[in-house]
Motif scaffolding. Structure first.
Motif, PDB file in Angstrom:
ATOM      1  N   MET A 141       0.956  -1.263   0.017  1.00  0.00           N
ATOM      2  CA  MET A 141      -0.129   0.085   0.052  1.00  0.00           C
ATOM      3  C   MET A 141       0.725   1.287   0.103  1.00  0.00           C
ATOM      4  O   MET A 141       1.834   1.462   0.816  1.00  0.00           O
ATOM      5  CB  MET A 141      -1.010   0.065   1.259  1.00  0.00           C
ATOM      6  CG  MET A 141      -1.796   1.303   1.347  1.00  0.00           C
ATOM      7  SD  MET A 141      -2.936   1.154   2.664  1.00  0.00           S
ATOM      8  CE  MET A 141      -3.869  -0.272   2.494  1.00  0.00           C
ATOM      9  N   ALA A 142       0.561   2.395  -0.881  1.00  0.00           N
ATOM     10  CA  ALA A 142       1.231   3.395  -0.932  1.00  0.00           C
ATOM     11  C   ALA A 142       1.424   4.119   0.343  1.00  0.00           C
ATOM     12  O   ALA A 142       0.410   4.100   1.242  1.00  0.00           O
ATOM     13  CB  ALA A 142       0.704   4.313  -2.112  1.00  0.00           C
ATOM     14  N   ASN A 143       2.349   4.791   0.910  1.00  0.00           N
ATOM     15  CA  ASN A 143       2.514   5.748   2.037  1.00  0.00           C
ATOM     16  C   ASN A 143       1.711   7.026   1.669  1.00  0.00           C
ATOM     17  O   ASN A 143       2.177   7.919   1.150  1.00  0.00           O
ATOM     18  CB  ASN A 143       4.135   5.771   2.002  1.00  0.00           C
ATOM     19  CG  ASN A 143       4.250   6.683   3.535  1.00  0.00           C
ATOM     20  OD1 ASN A 143       3.331   6.626   4.347  1.00  0.00           O
ATOM     21  ND2 ASN A 143       5.258   7.272   3.782  1.00  0.00           N
ATOM     22  N   LEU A 144       0.679   7.056   2.185  1.00  0.00           N
ATOM     23  CA  LEU A 144      -0.396   8.255   2.050  1.00  0.00           C
ATOM     24  C   LEU A 144       0.028   9.189   3.002  1.00  0.00           C
ATOM     25  O   LEU A 144       0.263   9.121   4.024  1.00  0.00           O
ATOM     26  CB  LEU A 144      -1.774   7.780   1.984  1.00  0.00           C
ATOM     27  CG  LEU A 144      -2.255   6.778   1.217  1.00  0.00           C
ATOM     28  CD1 LEU A 144      -3.975   6.360   1.381  1.00  0.00           C
ATOM     29  CD2 LEU A 144      -2.343   7.241  -0.055  1.00  0.00           C
ATOM     30  N   SER A 145      -0.264  10.547   2.403  1.00  0.00           N
ATOM     31  CA  SER A 145      -0.120  11.801   3.418  1.00  0.00           C
ATOM     32  C   SER A 145      -1.347  11.788   4.370  1.00  0.00           C
ATOM     33  O   SER A 145      -2.279  11.613   3.918  1.00  0.00           O
ATOM     34  CB  SER A 145      -0.144  12.958   2.558  1.00  0.00           C
ATOM     35  OG  SER A 145       0.033  14.205   3.082  1.00  0.00           O
ATOM     36  N   ALA A 146      -0.981  12.184   5.515  1.00  0.00           N
ATOM     37  CA  ALA A 146      -2.239  12.088   6.340  1.00  0.00           C
ATOM     38  C   ALA A 146      -1.863  13.668   7.290  1.00  0.00           C
ATOM     39  O   ALA A 146      -2.502  13.650   8.501  1.00  0.00           O
ATOM     40  CB  ALA A 146      -2.003  10.955   7.520  1.00  0.00           C
ATOM     41  N   LYS A 147      -1.223  14.515   6.443  1.00  0.00           N
ATOM     42  CA  LYS A 147      -1.082  15.553   7.190  1.00  0.00           C
ATOM     43  C   LYS A 147      -2.321  16.609   7.385  1.00  0.00           C
ATOM     44  O   LYS A 147      -2.369  17.516   8.211  1.00  0.00           O
ATOM     45  CB  LYS A 147      -0.015  16.492   6.559  1.00  0.00           C
ATOM     46  CG  LYS A 147       1.433  16.038   6.835  1.00  0.00           C
ATOM     47  CD  LYS A 147       2.376  17.110   6.277  1.00  0.00           C
ATOM     48  CE  LYS A 147       3.970  16.444   6.867  1.00  0.00           C
ATOM     49  NZ  LYS A 147       4.998  17.322   6.422  1.00  0.00           N
ATOM     50  N   GLY A 148      -3.289  16.405   6.499  1.00  0.00           N
ATOM     51  CA  GLY A 148      -4.489  17.192   6.515  1.00  0.00           C
ATOM     52  C   GLY A 148      -4.339  18.594   5.770  1.00  0.00           C
ATOM     53  O   GLY A 148      -5.123  19.503   6.047  1.00  0.00           O
ATOM     54  N   TRP A 149      -3.250  18.824   5.171  1.00  0.00           N
ATOM     55  CA  TRP A 149      -3.397  19.966   4.564  1.00  0.00           C
ATOM     56  C   TRP A 149      -4.317  20.297   3.254  1.00  0.00           C
ATOM     57  O   TRP A 149      -4.837  19.070   2.771  1.00  0.00           O
ATOM     58  CB  TRP A 149      -1.920  20.129   3.727  1.00  0.00           C
ATOM     59  CG  TRP A 149      -0.425  20.435   4.751  1.00  0.00           C
ATOM     60  CD1 TRP A 149      -0.674  20.433   6.274  1.00  0.00           C
ATOM     61  CD2 TRP A 149       0.661  20.290   4.740  1.00  0.00           C
ATOM     62  NE1 TRP A 149       0.297  20.506   6.703  1.00  0.00           N
ATOM     63  CE2 TRP A 149       1.322  20.461   5.639  1.00  0.00           C
ATOM     64  CE3 TRP A 149       1.554  20.492   3.318  1.00  0.00           C
ATOM     65  CZ2 TRP A 149       2.854  20.501   5.788  1.00  0.00           C
ATOM     66  CZ3 TRP A 149       3.007  20.558   3.450  1.00  0.00           C
ATOM     67  CH2 TRP A 149       3.500  20.484   4.578  1.00  0.00           C
ATOM     68  N   SER A 150      -4.542  21.290   3.125  1.00  0.00           N
ATOM     69  CA  SER A 150      -5.642  21.785   1.886  1.00  0.00           C
ATOM     70  C   SER A 150      -5.162  22.232   0.941  1.00  0.00           C
ATOM     71  O   SER A 150      -5.869  22.771  -0.303  1.00  0.00           O
ATOM     72  CB  SER A 150      -6.675  22.852   2.548  1.00  0.00           C
ATOM     73  OG  SER A 150      -6.230  23.997   2.830  1.00  0.00           O
ATOM     74  N   TRP A 151      -3.782  22.008   0.742  1.00  0.00           N
ATOM     75  CA  TRP A 151      -2.912  22.478  -0.484  1.00  0.00           C
ATOM     76  C   TRP A 151      -1.916  21.502  -0.685  1.00  0.00           C
ATOM     77  O   TRP A 151      -1.595  20.918   0.100  1.00  0.00           O
ATOM     78  CB  TRP A 151      -2.242  23.832  -0.170  1.00  0.00           C
ATOM     79  CG  TRP A 151      -1.296  24.007   0.655  1.00  0.00           C
ATOM     80  CD1 TRP A 151       0.233  23.736   0.530  1.00  0.00           C
ATOM     81  CD2 TRP A 151      -1.423  23.910   2.097  1.00  0.00           C
ATOM     82  NE1 TRP A 151       0.845  23.659   1.844  1.00  0.00           N
ATOM     83  CE2 TRP A 151       0.158  23.999   2.858  1.00  0.00           C
ATOM     84  CE3 TRP A 151      -2.530  24.247   2.869  1.00  0.00           C
ATOM     85  CZ2 TRP A 151       0.301  24.160   4.234  1.00  0.00           C
ATOM     86  CZ3 TRP A 151      -2.225  24.328   4.246  1.00  0.00           C
ATOM     87  CH2 TRP A 151      -1.058  24.332   4.856  1.00  0.00           C
ATOM     88  N   GLY A 152      -1.674  21.604  -2.208  1.00  0.00           N
ATOM     89  CA  GLY A 152      -0.307  20.574  -2.703  1.00  0.00           C
ATOM     90  C   GLY A 152      -0.155  20.702  -3.908  1.00  0.00           C
ATOM     91  O   GLY A 152      -0.092  21.793  -4.538  1.00  0.00           O
ATOM     92  N   GLU A 153       0.067  19.584  -4.620  1.00  0.00           N
ATOM     93  CA  GLU A 153       0.431  19.545  -6.130  1.00  0.00           C
ATOM     94  C   GLU A 153      -0.320  18.327  -6.433  1.00  0.00           C
ATOM     95  O   GLU A 153      -0.884  17.498  -6.019  1.00  0.00           O
ATOM     96  CB  GLU A 153       2.052  19.098  -6.186  1.00  0.00           C
ATOM     97  CG  GLU A 153       2.857  20.408  -5.718  1.00  0.00           C
ATOM     98  CD  GLU A 153       4.291  19.814  -5.731  1.00  0.00           C
ATOM     99  OE1 GLU A 153       4.477  18.628  -5.673  1.00  0.00           O
ATOM    100  OE2 GLU A 153       5.172  20.964  -5.904  1.00  0.00           O
ATOM    101  N   TYR A 154      -0.456  18.441  -7.944  1.00  0.00           N
ATOM    102  CA  TYR A 154      -1.140  17.578  -8.835  1.00  0.00           C
ATOM    103  C   TYR A 154      -0.361  16.838  -9.738  1.00  0.00           C
ATOM    104  O   TYR A 154       0.663  17.619 -10.223  1.00  0.00           O
ATOM    105  CB  TYR A 154      -2.441  17.928  -9.268  1.00  0.00           C
ATOM    106  CG  TYR A 154      -2.283  18.867 -10.487  1.00  0.00           C
ATOM    107  CD1 TYR A 154      -1.952  18.350 -11.571  1.00  0.00           C
ATOM    108  CD2 TYR A 154      -2.363  20.117 -10.186  1.00  0.00           C
ATOM    109  CE1 TYR A 154      -2.021  19.302 -12.968  1.00  0.00           C
ATOM    110  CE2 TYR A 154      -2.254  21.089 -11.148  1.00  0.00           C
ATOM    111  CZ  TYR A 154      -1.995  20.788 -12.385  1.00  0.00           C
ATOM    112  OH  TYR A 154      -1.779  21.578 -13.511  1.00  0.00           O
TER     113      TYR A 154
END
Length: 363
Positions: free
Chosen positions: A1-14
């Motif tokens: 399973m991929a190491n998913l981000s759990a930081k809860g940020w509402s911004w990022g990249e696509y």
């Protein structure tokens, strides 16, 4: 399973992968959007990209209908929307379409669109906007000859409206010239056409454009086509000219409903009407007004149609009395039509919307 981000940020990249759009937070995957789940992708605002998602036919759970993301660079918004539209699996090539019609003159939404029809959905695509419409989203269609004697309007009613930015369209209106002809071929073997549609369709369809469109809707979408009944205005047409606020149009009294076109399209079932009110029709108004207003009070709100020619008053009054709809004048006490018991529930063999039509009937 991929190491998913759990930081809860509402911004990022696509990033765009094969078959999906992936969102990353702090260089880690957060969630993915599968292209096949996206119906439309548009740019409703300067820095926004909106995704509208495919809905399941039967789903009792809460589902995500739309998502919007903010992108600081305006050019990136246009680029992303364009690329997703090109990559989406729902943007099937026209070769896969069972039948295609080109350069349809649309009034709502305005513009010229091409129509591709598939097994379970149809796709409208224009210069700047594209729409996918699931057949089960189509509730009914109307074929309405305009009083000018030149055009025929086809109105397609949708259960869930299509969107263009912040504007929603619960109805689609196509305007055909009465004399325009169409010739098209179904991209299906003859045996499959007979198995799927019986005698409703043949491999080659030729005839008047509105008739071809109507046959395709009846056979493929399995929707009723409603045409005007016996109502005739003072000019021997199926509609009366009037206005809704500043918009001029035509009100069609049908067998079981009213419909107003072009914009906004207003559809009112007789069974939803509480009463109809005529304004500016009293004796004191005759000398000063050549027109009157019709106020339709329904269970869901009121609709006002203004500027109706005074000569249409008696015609409308007789029509409403025949339909057992309560009528009153603003200047008078409310009056109910005769035999008002069980109003709006009376049906007989002649009191139903006509689903079977002929092109010659509308000539």
């Amino acid at each position: 399973m991929a190491n998913l981000s759990a930081k809860g940020w509402s911004w990022g990249e696509y990033q765009i992968n094969e078959g999906e759009l992936q969102f990353l937070v702090d260089k880690k995957p957060c969630f993915n959007l599968n292209f096949k789940d996206i119906i439309t992708c548009s740019v409703p605002g300067k820095n926004e990209v909106a995704f509208e998602f495919q809905q399941k036919d039967t789903n009792d759970d809460d589902t995500l209908c739309e998502m919007r993301i903010f992108i600081p660079e305006t050019d990136s918004c246009e680029g992303l929307a364009k690329e997703l539209s090109e990559r989406s699996e729902n943007k099937a090539s026209t070769v896969d379409a069972l039948v295609s019609l080109y350069d349809l003159p649309m009034i709502v939404p305005r513009g010229k669109y091409s129509l591709d029809m598939f097994q379970s959905f149809m796709r409208l695509h224009g210069k700047t906007h594209n729409y996918k419409i699931i057949y089960k989203n189509v509730t009914r269609a109307f074929l309405l000859p305009k009083p000018d004697g030149i055009h025929i309007a086809m109105v397609i009613a949708l259960d869930s409206p299509i969107r263009q930015g912040n504007t929603v369209y619960p109805f689609i209106v196509v305007q055909f010239s009465k004399d325009s002809h169409e010739s098209t071929t179904l991209n299906m073997p003859i045996e499959e056409i007979k198995r799927s549609f019986g005698e409703e369709l043949t491999q080659t369809l030729e005839g008047k454009s509105f008739d071809i469109m109507s046959k395709l809707l009846k056979a493929m979408v399995k929707t009723m086509i409603i045409v005007p009944g016996n109502f005739k205005s003072k000019n021997d047409t199926s509609a009366i000219k009037c206005s809704v606020k500043a918009s001029e149009g035509y009100l069609y009294p049908l067998q079981k409903s009213f419909i107003f076109i072009n914009k906004p399209v207003i559809y009112i079932k007789f069974e939803d009407i509480r009463y109809i009110e005529f304004a500016r029709i009293g004796e004191e108004s005759v000398a000063t007004n050549r027109s009157f207003d019709i106020n339709i009070c329904t269970k869901n709100g009121n609709f006002q149609f203004t500027g109706v020619d005074r000569e249409e008053y008696q015609i409308m009054l007789e029509f409403l009395h025949k339909k057992k709809i309560q009528v009153r004048n603003v200047e008078e006490e409310p009056k109910e039509a005769e035999s008002s018991d069980d109003n709006l529930n009376i049906e007989d063999e002649n009191d139903s919307d006509d689903e079977s039509f002929n092109a010659s009937d509308l000539d």
